[in-house]
Design an enzyme around this catalytic site. Structure first.
Site, short mmCIF file in Angstrom:
data_model
loop_
_atom_site.label_atom_id
_atom_site.label_comp_id
_atom_site.label_asym_id
_atom_site.label_seq_id
_atom_site.Cartn_x
_atom_site.Cartn_y
_atom_site.Cartn_z
N CYS A 1 0.81 -1.22 0.00
CA CYS A 1 0.00 0.00 0.00
C CYS A 1 0.85 1.27 0.00
O CYS A 1 0.35 2.34 -0.30
CB CYS A 1 -0.96 0.01 1.19
N SER B 1 7.18 7.98 4.86
CA SER B 1 6.84 9.23 5.52
C SER B 1 5.99 10.07 4.58
O SER B 1 4.92 10.57 4.95
CB SER B 1 8.14 9.96 5.88
N ALA C 1 9.06 0.01 13.92
CA ALA C 1 8.10 -0.42 12.89
C ALA C 1 8.18 -1.92 12.65
O ALA C 1 8.61 -2.69 13.49
CB ALA C 1 8.32 0.37 11.60
N ARG D 1 13.16 3.43 24.89
CA ARG D 1 11.89 3.74 24.22
C ARG D 1 10.75 3.05 24.96
O ARG D 1 10.94 1.95 25.51
CB ARG D 1 11.97 3.35 22.75
N GLN E 1 -22.64 -9.77 8.97
CA GLN E 1 -23.03 -10.90 9.80
C GLN E 1 -24.54 -11.14 9.69
O GLN E 1 -25.04 -12.09 10.25
CB GLN E 1 -22.69 -10.61 11.27
N GLY F 1 -15.82 -9.89 11.90
CA GLY F 1 -17.01 -9.10 12.18
C GLY F 1 -17.06 -8.65 13.63
O GLY F 1 -17.16 -7.48 13.93
N VAL G 1 -24.10 -18.65 18.93
CA VAL G 1 -25.01 -19.78 18.66
C VAL G 1 -25.08 -20.15 17.17
O VAL G 1 -25.88 -20.98 16.79
CB VAL G 1 -26.44 -19.52 19.19
N GLU H 1 -17.54 -16.29 21.72
CA GLU H 1 -17.32 -15.06 22.49
C GLU H 1 -16.62 -15.25 23.84
O GLU H 1 -15.91 -14.37 24.30
CB GLU H 1 -18.67 -14.41 22.80
C1 LIG Z 1 3.79 1.93 9.70
C2 LIG Z 1 4.96 2.78 10.08
C3 LIG Z 1 5.53 2.59 11.31
C4 LIG Z 1 6.61 3.39 11.70
N1 LIG Z 1 7.16 3.18 12.92
C5 LIG Z 1 8.21 3.93 13.32
C6 LIG Z 1 8.80 3.76 14.59
O1 LIG Z 1 8.38 2.91 15.38
N2 LIG Z 1 9.84 4.55 14.93
C7 LIG Z 1 10.33 5.51 14.07
O2 LIG Z 1 11.26 6.18 14.41
N3 LIG Z 1 9.80 5.69 12.86
C8 LIG Z 1 8.74 4.94 12.47
N4 LIG Z 1 8.18 5.15 11.23
C9 LIG Z 1 8.69 6.25 10.40
C10 LIG Z 1 9.77 5.79 9.45
O3 LIG Z 1 10.94 5.50 10.16
C11 LIG Z 1 10.04 6.91 8.47
O4 LIG Z 1 8.85 7.14 7.77
C12 LIG Z 1 11.08 6.54 7.48
O5 LIG Z 1 12.29 6.30 8.08
C13 LIG Z 1 11.22 7.59 6.37
O6 LIG Z 1 12.07 7.10 5.35
P1 LIG Z 1 11.60 7.00 3.83
O7 LIG Z 1 12.76 6.53 3.04
O8 LIG Z 1 10.40 6.18 3.70
O9 LIG Z 1 11.27 8.51 3.53
P2 LIG Z 1 10.37 9.13 2.39
O10 LIG Z 1 8.95 9.07 2.80
O11 LIG Z 1 10.71 8.55 1.07
O12 LIG Z 1 10.89 10.63 2.44
C14 LIG Z 1 10.71 11.41 3.56
C15 LIG Z 1 11.31 12.79 3.44
O13 LIG Z 1 12.74 12.71 3.44
C16 LIG Z 1 13.29 13.46 2.37
N5 LIG Z 1 14.51 12.77 1.94
C17 LIG Z 1 14.65 11.44 1.84
N6 LIG Z 1 15.91 11.16 1.50
C18 LIG Z 1 16.57 12.31 1.36
C19 LIG Z 1 17.90 12.66 1.01
N7 LIG Z 1 18.81 11.73 0.75
N8 LIG Z 1 18.22 13.97 0.95
C20 LIG Z 1 17.30 14.91 1.21
N9 LIG Z 1 16.03 14.64 1.55
C21 LIG Z 1 15.67 13.37 1.62
C22 LIG Z 1 12.21 13.49 1.33
O14 LIG Z 1 12.35 14.65 0.52
C23 LIG Z 1 10.96 13.50 2.15
O15 LIG Z 1 10.61 14.82 2.47
C24 LIG Z 1 7.12 4.38 10.81
C25 LIG Z 1 6.54 4.56 9.56
C26 LIG Z 1 5.46 3.76 9.18
C27 LIG Z 1 4.83 3.95 7.84
S1 FES Z 2 -2.90 -2.28 3.98
FE1 FES Z 2 -0.82 -2.03 3.67
S2 FES Z 2 -0.03 -2.26 5.66
FE2 FES Z 2 -2.15 -2.28 6.01
#
Ligand SMILES: Cc1cc2nc3c(=O)[nH]c(=O)nc-3n(C[C@H](O)[C@H](O)[C@H](O)COP(=O)(O)OP(=O)(O)OC[C@H]3O[C@@H](n4cnc5c(N)ncnc54)[C@H](O)[C@@H]3O)c2cc1C
Ligand code: FES
Length: 1329
Positions: free
Chosen positions: A82, A262, A337, A420, A762, A792, A1076, A1256
């Protein structure tokens, strides 16, 4: 078959592709794929499921394979589809569950094992589960336990119904034991729930190779810049670093997109739109890793999973003193994560996102990491507090790119640690985290340098720079600790209204973490400085974290009689009928139905006000959006718009945030969602607005009259008792969080106003009836179909009718089929859940623990409409006594009318909330009498044939047997002693044990609900089609029904089939609920089969040696009808509330559970050491399915009582609208040892083959974990000399546990006042704390 994506440059991408829905389920999962001859065909890959859209649940997990251009190695990694933009897959192979194995070709060993070891229930999340395990095995054919836990540990798709909770204990050593009839639980034979020897071995050489076409692409990598144009977005992927820098200079506002973890969630939920996205995925310079003598430089493009491997390698190569920072980072990289997110997220993206909760930035900051930036030139900036706060002077320039991160080695006399605390151990964003580093003057304990940073306590990562500076030159001792804590609390300020709430808890963690660091460093100093004063051992328990372990368990059940024919499947652990289809993704859910001709999508417009008059609704702008076809309002309803108090579509006023006002119909889902943003609604606020039970009581705001039951003379009894205790109990609500959100497809037919409705419900008959009254057409024109439902739990009894009716109005008005699929956010916002409860008790008892009088008054929060609140109140009151015989009782209950979405049915229907009050009261009595709670429970339990408070006779024999067996199999008394010993030796960790009995009444308290029908057809080839009124929700009802039919017709299950539940086949069904379903439908199926067999009897008699097929053929030739309806006219159930008497329930399920936990008094975290459940299933129809139901319900109950917390804004907006904010249990929450035993048979003449409905009851047994936690908290409080009778609040979150274990640190928080509240924020961030 591999599925790989060939993306053509300059493709016109559809909007949803940009958002990463290309591998989703249903029609949205269909994609045109280029064939070798250049033509395009559609692949409908529906196995990958879409359940949250935020990367938080893991249901959409697929494997991506890429070849590293430098090392030439092929990397396989799991991702959440997703969040994967299609353009990021250039040159990558994607393997979905369809590519792993199928029923048509060959099953993969993972698929075979998860299905045959009963690891699936509703199956919605199973493909994602399979893909996580498959990817693990592709990389590690012999995975270690740690790797297994890592691969599965971060998944949120553990909603029982999803079955993951079953898969995991069974993923490891399984020691199934089986009882011979009539023998005690310890006598085991060697039969098993599944036969391991049957499984195909894993043969890694059988796996498909990386597609040669893609190999060739990486051998000669494309250096050109590739551009993909979408409707609103252009994706640019440069081939060289130089091009990337030029592009960044040209488009400074364009973000770099790496993992999209992110950016993706922000684009989706906050509606951020970036017209240009720059993808550096092909830039190898961003993946360079270099080691030097003083540190490590890691490319910003490396994924967090790669960073973890790089750090682990460095830790193994270098002496310990140099790797302090790396080890601290590794610690957090394990729990940050899920594995999939760590595979996707980049180090650069993580740092640059600067989330306040970032787990790595605090450590990188204290570790003096620096950022290597590149644009036209290069420069280095420190990852400092100023950078983290986003100060322009310390930040990247718009044209700059983060190329790499330098992390220096630590040195001797330097110590770095990371901390943490989150709601759950795994896959939960931290409430607070911290990085801490201290450097001592060589040979001393004098602080030379100190840095401390915290996450989660402000808008950005916060440095406690001032406090650290003031502590330089100080000795590392108690005086320093005390001063440091006060300074830290002063500097790391957190206002009372701070976003995220939990202010006092967070402030407590600020100092608790420092205390942990203090102790850790003391231990290290002890090794370097001799002699060195250290704290006594019992304080060192603060240091240990709770390590993750792969749960294991034993399931015990009773074998069938040795005389039972082999063909007869009743009582045997038959695999779920859809188990293999779940595992291969071939099981079709509602939204997997292919797009039908001229289909349109619907999106709902909901109220943003809690209580207001609707002044105007302006649709004009929305209607102008391309693709928008219509907007459906209440005026379009030809029939009845719901009820007077519960409208389908709001008319003049709204009663809660999330109430449906109108619905947009458009060609695509994206257009419909874009249009809802453009609808302008003006409101006039009304008063009073009521959210809480407290406010409702104040305003006398109730949904229905009080329900009351009374026996004996309570007032008189109170006068004669030794002691009286009064107390209060708060139980929070619960979100159903079924993995498959609400969804419906309405197809209007051209003739006679007929409608076909495919719906996840259901209660299809209720959908049918509601659509009929809404459209004003007879019921016989409407057919509802339910193939299977992805969970459900009560949430799909009432609400699907609302969605079905609104979609049907759209279909009637437009003449088009309408598909309405709720996003997780909308589902959580619109539909209510379990009723929160507030209970007050007054209990009178003798000093020996005998309770003489009990007065309980409960209030539940019903929300803004009646829904099932009156029934829930009734059930609550009827079931409140649980397993106890108390002569003088008074139970009263009321449902409060508030301005929140209406709460509704939920597994257990009031019992799990109400009975927590009763059990809390017993615990309080025990504390007052100085007795263990189990003694007081035993003393007051029903023992002999008796009558309940509502005068229904019953025999509690099985209750007592369950209780005794549970004490026995869990070695309760021994473990209680051991826990006490442990507690004496450990000050900061405490263990708690609790054993809870259960008497759960099954069924509805109304006769009309106890009926069912079935239709059985025998075809001329001997195959049999069974249809009945129950719905397959994952609970295995269809499997059980075929077991019944197989026994009755005396034919193997392979002759039998169930296609779907349809209102055209079996009319006037009742909801599949109240445990049931199998009882009543089983009787109906039995009846139909018996009718058919009777008709065949003369033929069989004539030709006893004949085969089934021959008999059927002969019957057909003799014109004997081979079709029969079966009917079950069930129990007479009634309740006279005037008299307080009745016979409301057909029977009871008895059980007992014992749980042991350990809590960390400094953080509030807990680990579940062991749970033993003994359940009276009578003669289980299918022990594998029933044990799964017990395990699943227990885990869901555990979630209710420990982690699941709903938070609303002061304006009544639900904050917790996804898996990131609302924590259902993950695999790491399953007790380390989890044993379930079914009690050897007792008899229930009323039910099919003396089985019992177990859907249940197990839910409440989750409270044994809650009471074990409160037991541990009580031990901590006792040691600290604090009152043991504290207010009971469920869920027992880390926040509650930490604050209940009051100590010098919590005291400091209360003494050190909060900063003044600004007048614009007089209220706290959240209500319902
Ligand atoms: C379900 C879920 C659970 C998570 N749980 C945690 C957690 O428990 N703890 C935690 O700390 N984090 C958590 N996160 C956050 C996650 O760590 C960050 O979203 C992730 O590290 C971002 O990296 P990305 O490559 O996906 O960034 P992207 O989404 O691809 O980019 C994010 C931003 O960074 C910028 N960027 C990226 N690379 C560069 C570069 N080289 N130079 C300049 N700008 C740059 C982009 O322009 C953008 O603005 C979670 C995220 C999700 C979706
Ligand atoms: S639907 Fe993609 S993680 Fe939940």
């Amino acid at each position: 078959m591999w599925k790989w994506t060939t993306i053509r440059e300059k493709d016109d991408l559809r909007e949803e592709q940009r958002l990463g829905l290309e591998i989703g389920p249903g029609p949205r999962g269909s994609r045109e794929v280029e064939n070798k001859d250049g033509s395009f065909s559609e692949v409908r890959l529906t196995g990958t499921k879409y359940a949250c859209g935020r990367g938080g649940c893991g249901a959409c997990t697929v494997m991506v394979s890429k070849r590293d251009p430098t090392s030439q190695e092929i990397r396989h990694f799991s991702v959440t589809a997703c969040l994967v933009p299609i353009c990021s897959l250039y040159g990558a192979a994607v393997t979905t569950v369809e590519g792993v194995g199928s029923m048509k070709t060959r099953l993969h060993p993972v698929q075979e094992r998860i299905a045959k070891s009963h690891g699936t229930q509703c199956g919605f999340c199973t493909p994602g589960m399979v893909m996580s395990m498959y990817t693990l095995l592709r990389n590690h054919p012999q995975p270690s336990e740690e790797q297994l836990l890592e691969a599965l540990g971060g998944r949120s798709d553990l909603r029982p119904g999803g079955g993951t909770c079953q898969a995991v204990p069974r993923a490891r050593v399984r020691r199934e034991e089986q009882q011979a009839p009539g023998q005690g639980l310890h006598l085991c034979s060697c039969l098993k729930l599944f036969v391991k020897e049957e499984f195909q071995p894993l043969d890694p050489t059988q796996e498909l190779i990386f597609p040669p076409e893609l190999l060739r692409m990486t051998e000669n990598p494309e250096k050109r810049t590739l551009t993909f144009h979408g409707e609103r977005v252009t994706w640019i992927s440069p081939g060289t670093f130089k091009d990337l820098l030029e592009l960044k200079a040209k488009h400074p506002e364009a973000p770099l997109i790496l993992g999209n973890t992110s950016l993706g969630p922000a684009m989706r939920s906050k509606g951020c739109l970036y017209p240009i996205l720059l993808s550096p995925a092909r830039i190898s310079e961003l993946n360079v890793v270099s080691k030097t003598n003083d540190g490590l430089t890691i490319g910003a493009g490396c994924s967090l999973a790669q960073v973890k491997d790089i750090l682990a390698e460095r830790v193994s190569e270098l002496p310990e003193e140099k790797t302090q920072t790396y080890r601290a980072l590794l610690k957090h990289l394990k729990s940050l994560a899920s594995q999939q997110i760590r595979n996707m997220a980049s180090l650069g993206g993580h740092i640059i996102s600067r989330h306040s909760y970032s787990d790595l930035n605090p450590i990188l900051a204290v570790g003096n990491a620096t950022l290597n930036l590149t644009s036209e030139g290069t420069r280095r900036i420190p990852l400092s507090e100023h950078f983290l706060a986003g100060l322009a002077s310390a930040d990247l320039k718009p044209e700059e790119i983060l190329e790499s991160v330098y992390i220096p080695h630590s040195q001797k006399w330097e110590f770095v640690s990371a901390f943490r605390q989150a709601q759950c151990q795994q896959n939960a964003l931290p409430d607070v985290n911290a990085g801490m580093r201290v450097l001592f003057k060589e040979g001393t304990d004098i602080i030379e340098d100190l840095s401390i940073t915290y996450g989660g306590v402000g808008a950005a990562t916060v440095s406690a720079h001032k406090s650290c500076q003031q502590l330089l030159g100080r000795q590392w001792d108690e005086l320093m600790l005390d001063e440091a804590c006060r300074r830290l609390l002063d500097e790391v300020s957190l206002p009372g209204w701070a976003p995220g709430g939990r202010v006092e808890f967070k402030r407590t963690l600020v100092v608790s973490f420092f205390f942990k660091f203090y102790l850790q460093v003391l231990q290290e100093l002890k090794k370097l400085i001799k002699p060195f004063p250290v704290p006594v051992n019992r304080f060192l328990s603060a240091l240990e974290d709770f390590p993750g372990t792969v749960p294991q368990g034993v399931q015990r059940y009773q074998s069938v009689d040795s005389h039972q024919p082999l063909q007869d499947p009743v009582g045997r652990p038959v695999m779920h009928l859809s188990g293999l289809k779940h595992a291969t993704g071939e099981a079709e859910f509602c939204d997997d139905i292919p797009m039908v001709d001229k289909e349109l999508c619907m999106a709902l417009v909901t109220s943003t006000r809690a209580y207001a008059k609707i002044i105007s609704v302006d649709l004009s702008e929305a209607l102008e959006i391309p693709g928008v076809v219509d907007v459906i309002t209440a005026k379009d309803i030809p029939g009845i718009n719901g009820t007077k108090d519960d409208k389908l579509l709001a008319v003049d006023e709204v009663l809660c945030v999330g109430q449906i006002i109108c619905a947009v119909v458009a060609e695509t889902d994206v257009q419909a969602k874009r249009a809802i943003e453009k609808i302008k609604i003006t409101y006039e606020e009304l008063e009073p607005i009521i959210f809480t039970i407290e406010d409702a009581i104040k305003h006398n705001s109730f949904l229905c009259p009080e329900k009351k039951l009374e026996q004996g003379n309570i007032e008189e009894a109170f006068e004669k008792v030794d002691q009286i205790v009064e107390g209060e109990v708060h139980v929070g609500g619960q979100e159903h969080f079924y993995m498959e959100t609400q969804r419906v497809l309405v197809i209007p037919k051209t003739e006679d106003k007929e409608l076909d409705i495919y719906v996840s419900t259901q209660d299809p008959a209720h959908v049918q009836k509601t659509v009929s009254s809404t459209l004003n057409i007879p019921i016989n024109r409407i057919t509802c179909h339910v193939k299977r439902v992805g969970g459900g739990f009560g949430g799909k009894i009432g609400r699907p009718a609302v969605f079905g009716a609104i979609a049907a109005v759209g279909a009637l008005k437009t003449g088009h089929p309408i598909r309405l699929v709720l996003d997780r956010e909308d589902d959580m916002l619109i539909t209510g859940g379990r009723h929160p409860l507030f209970g007050k008790y007054k209990v009178g008892f003798m000093n020996n623990g005998r309770i003489k009088a009990l007065d309980i008054e409960c209030f539940i929060n019903g929300g803004c409409t009646l829904d099932d609140s009156e029934l829930v109140t009734e059930f609550l009151i009827l079931k409140l006594e649980n397993a106890y015989k108390i002569r003088n009782l008074r139970f009263r209950g009321r449902a409060c009318l508030t301005n929140l979405p209406s709460n509704t049915a939920f597994r257990g229907f009031g019992f799990p909330q109400g009975t927590l009050v009763t059990e809390s009261c017993i615990t309080a009595v025990a504390a007052k009498c100085g007795l263990p709670p189990e003694k007081v429970r035993e003393k007051n339990m029903y023992r002999t044939v008796d009558k309940t408070i509502y005068k229904q006779a019953f025999n509690p024999e099985s209750l007592i047997r369950c209780w005794n067996e549970c004490l026995d199999v869990s070695s309760f008394h021994n473990r209680r002693k051991q826990a006490e010993e442990f507690n004496k030796k450990n000050y900061w960790k405490k263990r708690g044990v609790a054993v809870i009995p259960m008497k759960f009444s099954v069924g509805f308290a109304a006769t009309s609900y106890h009926q069912a029908a079935a239709l059985v057809h025998i075809y001329t080839d001997g195959s049999v089609l069974v249809t009945h009124g129950g719905n397959e929700l994952g609970q295995g009802i269809h499997t059980k029904m075929l077991q019944v039919a197989s026994r009755e017709l005396k034919i193997p299950m392979s002759h039998l089939h169930i296609c779907e539940t349809s209102t055209a086949m079996v009319p006037n069904t009742i909801a599949t609920a109240a445990s049931v379903g199998a009882d009543i439908n089983g009787k109906a199926v039995q009846n139909a089969c018996q009718i058919l067999l009777k008709r065949l009897e003369p033929i069989i008699k004539k030709n006893p040696e004949g085969t089934w097929e021959e008999w059927v053929k002969a019957a057909f030739e003799q014109r004997i009808s081979l079709s029969a309806t079966g009917y079950f006219r069930g129990y007479k159930a009634f309740m006279d509330w005037e008299k307080g008497e009745g016979d409301p329930f057909p029977y009871y399920v008895y059980g007992a559970a014992c749980s042991e936990v350990e809590i960390d008094c400094l953080t509030g975290a807990h680990k579940k050491i062991r749970t033993d459940i003994v359940m009276d299933a009578c003669c289980s129809l299918n022990p594998a399915i029933d044990i799964g139901q017990i395990e699943g319900a227990f885990i869901q109950g555990m979630g209710l009582y420990t982690t699941e917390e709903l938070k609303y804004s002061p304006e009544g907006v639900l904050y917790s609208r996804g898996p990131d904010e609302y924590k259902i249990p993950t695999i790491s929450d399953v007790p380390e040892e989890f044993n379930v035993s079914l009690l050897p048979s007792s008899q229930t003449p009323l039910t099919i083959y003396s089985s019992k409905g177990l859907g249940e009851s197990g839910m409440f047994l989750g409270s044994s974990v809650f009471f074990a936690i409160t037991d541990a908290v009580a031990a901590a409080r006792k040691e600290r000399d604090i009152a043991e009778d504290f207010t009971v609040k469920s869920p027992a979150t880390p926040e509650w546990v930490r604050m209940a274990c009051a100590d010098r640190f919590t005291e400091m928080v209360y003494i050190c006042p909060l900063p003044l509240e600004p007048p614009s924020h007089p209220t706290p961030w959240a209500i319902f704390k």
